[in-house]
Design an enzyme around this catalytic site. Structure first.
Site, PDB file in Angstrom:
ATOM      1  N   TRP A  52       0.792  -1.225  -0.049  1.00 55.68           N
ATOM      2  CA  TRP A  52      -0.022  -0.079  -0.003  1.00 55.68           C
ATOM      3  C   TRP A  52       0.718   1.236   0.020  1.00 55.68           C
ATOM      4  O   TRP A  52       0.258   2.290  -0.663  1.00 55.68           O
ATOM      5  CB  TRP A  52      -0.938   0.037   1.027  1.00 55.68           C
ATOM      6  CG  TRP A  52      -1.518   1.234   1.340  1.00 55.68           C
ATOM      7  CD1 TRP A  52      -2.951   1.642   0.748  1.00 55.68           C
ATOM      8  CD2 TRP A  52      -1.478   2.437   2.214  1.00 55.68           C
ATOM      9  NE1 TRP A  52      -3.299   3.002   1.232  1.00 55.68           N
ATOM     10  CE2 TRP A  52      -2.386   3.246   2.154  1.00 55.68           C
ATOM     11  CE3 TRP A  52      -0.509   2.714   2.935  1.00 55.68           C
ATOM     12  CZ2 TRP A  52      -2.414   4.563   2.623  1.00 55.68           C
ATOM     13  CZ3 TRP A  52      -0.259   3.846   3.844  1.00 55.68           C
ATOM     14  CH2 TRP A  52      -1.607   4.987   3.783  1.00 55.68           C
ATOM     15  N   ASP A  53       1.976   1.283   0.707  1.00 54.86           N
ATOM     16  CA  ASP A  53       2.995   2.532   0.832  1.00 54.86           C
ATOM     17  C   ASP A  53       3.304   2.913  -0.465  1.00 54.86           C
ATOM     18  O   ASP A  53       3.357   4.165  -0.841  1.00 54.86           O
ATOM     19  CB  ASP A  53       3.977   2.008   1.798  1.00 54.86           C
ATOM     20  CG  ASP A  53       3.504   1.821   2.947  1.00 54.86           C
ATOM     21  OD1 ASP A  53       3.880   2.477   4.050  1.00 54.86           O
ATOM     22  OD2 ASP A  53       3.168   0.444   3.262  1.00 54.86           O
TER      23      ASP A  53
END
Length: 232
Positions: free
Chosen positions: A182-183
């Site tokens: 996700w980052d």
């Protein structure tokens, strides 16, 4: 006011010490100008432990528990939506980054939309001996991400990040991954949206019982390759 968001999944062995230290620092340095939000999707005693802290009003802590797995990214996005602070700071349940780094994060957010705490830039401090295989996996992942996306960010995966809430909220519906990759999706789409990114050095302590294992790195690589295909 700022919000500290802690995603947890089966952290009963570590969350008490983390919250005790973090809350003591925040109460001492920021009085009532903070809130802590714990987003939990585990099945152990983490929820009960956090609830005891939440019961004390002086801690300005709230708990949101989800009975189904929502992932690290999913938990952070829930936290940002629940937050009341102008700034949101993500904080790992193992407190790998000590609370003393929070003032620097808040200062950097005055001129940036997203601030990435980094273990890979000049003046970063790593405490403890990181196993060779973890260093190798981390380096390989960073090289792949750097080659694919040219973000200008050397450490996308450090759990200590800061956001201007009003600037990040419109971006959340465009984020589709909820796991550890996700980052990367966040930073890629934030950069494409014209948000201001900044990377700052932090002190980071290696924890022996880390959540990320080699098979997770493989899944993360699969995720970023899929992201590259998606955005072209």
């Amino acid at each position: 006011m700022f919000s500290v968001i802690i995603p947890t999944h089966n952290e009963e062995k570590r969350i008490y010490a983390t919250l005790a230290r973090l809350l003591s620092f925040l109460r001492t340095n920021y009085a009532a100008r903070f809130e802590v939000i714990v987003i939990d999707d585990g099945i152990d005693s983490t929820e009960k432990i956090v609830s005891r802290f939440a019961a004390q009003k002086k801690n300005n802590l709230s708990l949101r528990h989800f009975s189904t797995r929502i992932g690290k990214g999913g938990a952070i996005m829930k936290g940002i939506r629940f937050a009341r602070g102008q700034f949101c700071i993500t904080y790992d349940a193992d407190a790998a980054v000590p609370p003393k780094e929070i003032p620097g994060m808040l200062d950097a957010l005055k001129s940036s939309d997203i601030v990435v705490g980094s273990r890979a830039v000049e003046n970063a401090v790593i405490v403890g001996r990181v196993p060779l295989r973890r260093r190798f996996a981390s380096r390989a992942f960073s090289l792949v991400v750097g080659f694919l996306f040219r973000l200008g960010v050397r450490d996308t995966q450090c759990g200590f990040k800061g956001f201007r809430r009003k600037r990040i909220l419109p971006l959340l519906p465009r984020l589709h991954r909820t796991g550890f990759e996700w980052d990367v999706e966040l930073l890629v789409k934030a950069k494409k949206a014209g948000l201001r990114l900044k990377e700052i050095p932090v002190e980071w302590h290696h924890k022996k019982e880390g959540k990320v294992v080699l098979r997770d790195v493989g899944r993360m690589l699969e995720g970023v390759l899929a992201l590259k295909r998606e955005i072209g």
